[in-house]
Write a protein that holds these residues in place. Structure first.
Motif, PDB file in Angstrom:
ATOM      1  N   ALA A  12       0.825  -1.210   0.000  1.00 40.21           N
ATOM      2  CA  ALA A  12       0.000   0.000   0.000  1.00 40.21           C
ATOM      3  C   ALA A  12       0.860   1.262   0.000  1.00 40.21           C
ATOM      4  O   ALA A  12       0.550   2.243  -0.684  1.00 40.21           O
ATOM      5  CB  ALA A  12      -0.930  -0.007   1.213  1.00 40.21           C
ATOM      6  N   ALA A  13       1.960   1.241   0.771  1.00 38.01           N
ATOM      7  CA  ALA A  13       2.840   2.408   0.809  1.00 38.01           C
ATOM      8  C   ALA A  13       3.516   2.629  -0.534  1.00 38.01           C
ATOM      9  O   ALA A  13       3.659   3.769  -1.005  1.00 38.01           O
ATOM     10  CB  ALA A  13       3.888   2.235   1.908  1.00 38.01           C
ATOM     11  N   THR A  14       3.922   1.543  -1.167  1.00 37.59           N
ATOM     12  CA  THR A  14       4.537   1.661  -2.488  1.00 37.59           C
ATOM     13  C   THR A  14       3.537   2.178  -3.500  1.00 37.59           C
ATOM     14  O   THR A  14       3.852   3.053  -4.326  1.00 37.59           O
ATOM     15  CB  THR A  14       5.096   0.303  -2.943  1.00 37.59           C
ATOM     16  OG1 THR A  14       6.066  -0.151  -1.991  1.00 37.59           O
ATOM     17  CG2 THR A  14       5.741   0.408  -4.314  1.00 37.59           C
ATOM     18  N   VAL A  27       1.150   6.279  -7.153  1.00 39.00           N
ATOM     19  CA  VAL A  27       0.001   7.114  -7.520  1.00 39.00           C
ATOM     20  C   VAL A  27       0.369   8.597  -7.471  1.00 39.00           C
ATOM     21  O   VAL A  27       0.027   9.382  -8.372  1.00 39.00           O
ATOM     22  CB  VAL A  27      -1.196   6.809  -6.603  1.00 39.00           C
ATOM     23  CG1 VAL A  27      -2.299   7.859  -6.780  1.00 39.00           C
ATOM     24  CG2 VAL A  27      -1.744   5.413  -6.896  1.00 39.00           C
ATOM     25  N   ALA A  28       1.085   8.996  -6.429  1.00 40.13           N
ATOM     26  CA  ALA A  28       1.497  10.395  -6.316  1.00 40.13           C
ATOM     27  C   ALA A  28       2.433  10.781  -7.461  1.00 40.13           C
ATOM     28  O   ALA A  28       2.324  11.881  -8.023  1.00 40.13           O
ATOM     29  CB  ALA A  28       2.181  10.630  -4.974  1.00 40.13           C
ATOM     30  N   VAL A  51       5.527   2.935 -13.549  1.00 40.11           N
ATOM     31  CA  VAL A  51       6.410   3.731 -12.690  1.00 40.11           C
ATOM     32  C   VAL A  51       7.157   2.757 -11.796  1.00 40.11           C
ATOM     33  O   VAL A  51       6.541   2.018 -11.024  1.00 40.11           O
ATOM     34  CB  VAL A  51       5.615   4.742 -11.840  1.00 40.11           C
ATOM     35  CG1 VAL A  51       6.549   5.488 -10.893  1.00 40.11           C
ATOM     36  CG2 VAL A  51       4.870   5.728 -12.737  1.00 40.11           C
ATOM     37  N   VAL A  52       8.477   2.753 -11.907  1.00 39.75           N
ATOM     38  CA  VAL A  52       9.319   1.834 -11.136  1.00 39.75           C
ATOM     39  C   VAL A  52      10.121   2.648 -10.123  1.00 39.75           C
ATOM     40  O   VAL A  52      11.067   3.351 -10.491  1.00 39.75           O
ATOM     41  CB  VAL A  52      10.279   1.042 -12.058  1.00 39.75           C
ATOM     42  CG1 VAL A  52      11.121   0.067 -11.239  1.00 39.75           C
ATOM     43  CG2 VAL A  52       9.503   0.316 -13.145  1.00 39.75           C
ATOM     44  N   PRO A  53       9.766   2.605  -8.837  1.00 40.61           N
ATOM     45  CA  PRO A  53      10.550   3.327  -7.821  1.00 40.61           C
ATOM     46  C   PRO A  53      11.852   2.592  -7.530  1.00 40.61           C
ATOM     47  O   PRO A  53      11.929   1.367  -7.624  1.00 40.61           O
ATOM     48  CB  PRO A  53       9.637   3.339  -6.591  1.00 40.61           C
ATOM     49  CG  PRO A  53       8.319   2.786  -7.036  1.00 40.61           C
ATOM     50  CD  PRO A  53       8.586   1.954  -8.235  1.00 40.61           C
ATOM     51  N   ALA A  54      12.868   3.354  -7.144  1.00 39.75           N
ATOM     52  CA  ALA A  54      14.188   2.781  -6.868  1.00 39.75           C
ATOM     53  C   ALA A  54      14.857   3.570  -5.747  1.00 39.75           C
ATOM     54  O   ALA A  54      14.475   4.716  -5.470  1.00 39.75           O
ATOM     55  CB  ALA A  54      15.060   2.820  -8.123  1.00 39.75           C
ATOM     56  N   SER A 109      12.933   2.371   0.893  1.00 38.22           N
ATOM     57  CA  SER A 109      12.705   2.276   2.334  1.00 38.22           C
ATOM     58  C   SER A 109      11.349   2.857   2.727  1.00 38.22           C
ATOM     59  O   SER A 109      10.773   3.692   2.013  1.00 38.22           O
ATOM     60  CB  SER A 109      13.807   3.026   3.083  1.00 38.22           C
ATOM     61  OG  SER A 109      13.648   4.427   2.919  1.00 38.22           O
ATOM     62  N   GLY A 110      10.858   2.425   3.875  1.00 37.00           N
ATOM     63  CA  GLY A 110       9.590   2.931   4.379  1.00 37.00           C
ATOM     64  C   GLY A 110       9.561   4.444   4.547  1.00 37.00           C
ATOM     65  O   GLY A 110       8.606   5.102   4.097  1.00 37.00           O
ATOM     66  N   PRO A 111      10.577   5.057   5.181  1.00 38.22           N
ATOM     67  CA  PRO A 111      10.581   6.518   5.293  1.00 38.22           C
ATOM     68  C   PRO A 111      10.591   7.220   3.935  1.00 38.22           C
ATOM     69  O   PRO A 111       9.921   8.244   3.756  1.00 38.22           O
ATOM     70  CB  PRO A 111      11.856   6.801   6.090  1.00 38.22           C
ATOM     71  CG  PRO A 111      12.059   5.568   6.900  1.00 38.22           C
ATOM     72  CD  PRO A 111      11.620   4.443   6.014  1.00 38.22           C
ATOM     73  N   ALA A 112      11.341   6.677   2.969  1.00 32.90           N
ATOM     74  CA  ALA A 112      11.381   7.300   1.642  1.00 32.90           C
ATOM     75  C   ALA A 112      10.022   7.211   0.957  1.00 32.90           C
ATOM     76  O   ALA A 112       9.595   8.147   0.265  1.00 32.90           O
ATOM     77  CB  ALA A 112      12.456   6.644   0.786  1.00 32.90           C
ATOM     78  N   LEU A 113       9.318   6.087   1.131  1.00 34.71           N
ATOM     79  CA  LEU A 113       7.977   5.956   0.558  1.00 34.71           C
ATOM     80  C   LEU A 113       7.041   7.012   1.140  1.00 34.71           C
ATOM     81  O   LEU A 113       6.292   7.670   0.400  1.00 34.71           O
ATOM     82  CB  LEU A 113       7.423   4.559   0.845  1.00 34.71           C
ATOM     83  CG  LEU A 113       8.082   3.382   0.127  1.00 34.71           C
ATOM     84  CD1 LEU A 113       7.519   2.072   0.651  1.00 34.71           C
ATOM     85  CD2 LEU A 113       7.894   3.473  -1.377  1.00 34.71           C
TER      86      LEU A 113
END
Length: 319
Positions: free
Chosen positions: A62-64, A69-70, A83-86, A221-225
């Motif tokens: 959900a966080a990812t 979405v943002a 969209v591929v986060p890294a 990472s969770g904080p970065a998300l």
């Protein structure tokens, strides 16, 4: 001008930053220095409260998804693109040669040198052939050059790390079609380079699959998300930042041209100047604890980022 090495030769890597080395040579504590050697927004996005589970639990889907979405909304990503986060753009650059699957690559220089280094390390030769797949930094670092749509080859990697100050120039709409891969850096425009967050935007297919596989589970990472999702959902902050950066870039140009430099290019996150002797300028500024950027391929190019609004007096005194 090109910084490409002969095929098979090691590619030099030089970057902004390196404040530790500057302090060792010229003294002073970190707080004494004005680091203008990078193109990072000096007024970062204000950190929101971070829920404790972002630190203690593995990042959840959900966080990812909230971050993706943002990102889609902020950059107006086409529905047909992924969209591929890294964990930072550098992580994508390191994995790009294998994911792209190209047998040769064109990287017009001078530009950000990590691309040439990454492809060279992977054994993929660099070429000047205009028909080859290309990596194009848009706007270019350090010149600020923008690549028009008609100049893009059929397979292009577009590094838009500095494009958030000129969103009208983005090529992200092309990412819906195979052959265009757009890379975004979060740290520069939002001023949070230490967060290590980047994105690849591209059509579904083998390249996207290989990137996902190479990054593995929980790449961000969770904080970065949490921080990334909040910042990308704040267009009012982004618009105010663009206005301030444009005004400060104009102020910096006025300071430098009054002292004999001429504007050679850049963006509103960094400015490139033509000077008589860039190394002499660099050393003179360093003696007053201002860190600038020079380049091994130019004797006359000096690059400066923007100072924090509270640090203009330091720069003016140094100049």
């Amino acid at each position: 001008m090109s910084i490409e090495a002969p095929l098979g030769a090691p590619i030099p890597r030089d970057h902004g930053g390196g404040l530790d080395a500057a302090m060792a040579r010229h003294g002073g504590a970190r707080g004494d220095w004005l680091d203008l050697s990078t193109g990072i927004n000096p007024v970062p996005y204000p950190l929101p409260p971070i829920p404790p589970h972002a630190w203690t639990a593995l990042p959840d889907r959900a966080a990812t998804e909230a971050l993706v979405v943002a990102a889609r909304t902020f950059w107006r990503v086409p529905d047909a693109a992924e969209v591929v986060p890294a964990p930072g753009l550098s992580a994508l650059i390191a994995r790009l040669p294998q994911a792209l699957g190209a047998t040769r690559i064109r990287i017009p220089g001078p530009t950000y040198n990590e691309y040439a280094a990454s492809f060279s390390a992977a054994g993929i030769p660099l070429t000047d052939d205009s028909d080859a797949p290309a990596v194009l930094v848009h706007p270019n670092n350090p010149t600020g050059r923008l690549w028009p749509a008609e100049a893009l080859p059929s397979l292009a990697v577009l590094d838009e790390s500095f494009c958030d100050v000129t969103p009208e120039a983005t090529h992200v709409a092309r990412a819906a079609h195979p052959g265009t891969l757009v890379l975004k850096s979060f740290g520069k425009f939002w001023g949070l380079a230490g967060l290590r967050l980047g994105f690849a935007i591209l059509a579904p297919g083998p390249i996207a699959t290989r990137l996902h596989d190479a990054l593995g589970p929980w790449p961000v990472s969770g904080p970065a998300l949490a921080i990334g999702a909040r910042a990308l959902s704040d267009p009012a902050w982004a618009e105010a930042a663009r206005s301030r950066l444009a005004a400060d870039a104009h102020r910096l140009d006025a300071l430098l041209t009054a002292r004999g430099a001429s504007v050679a290019g850049g963006t509103t996150l960094f400015r490139l100047y033509e000077v008589d002797d860039a190394q002499a300028w660099h050393d003179r500024l360093a003696r007053t604890h201002v860190l600038s950027r020079v380049f091994p391929y130019s004797r006359t190019w000096l690059r400066l980022g923007l100072p924090h609004p509270d640090r203009w007096a330091h720069l003016e005194a140094a100049l």
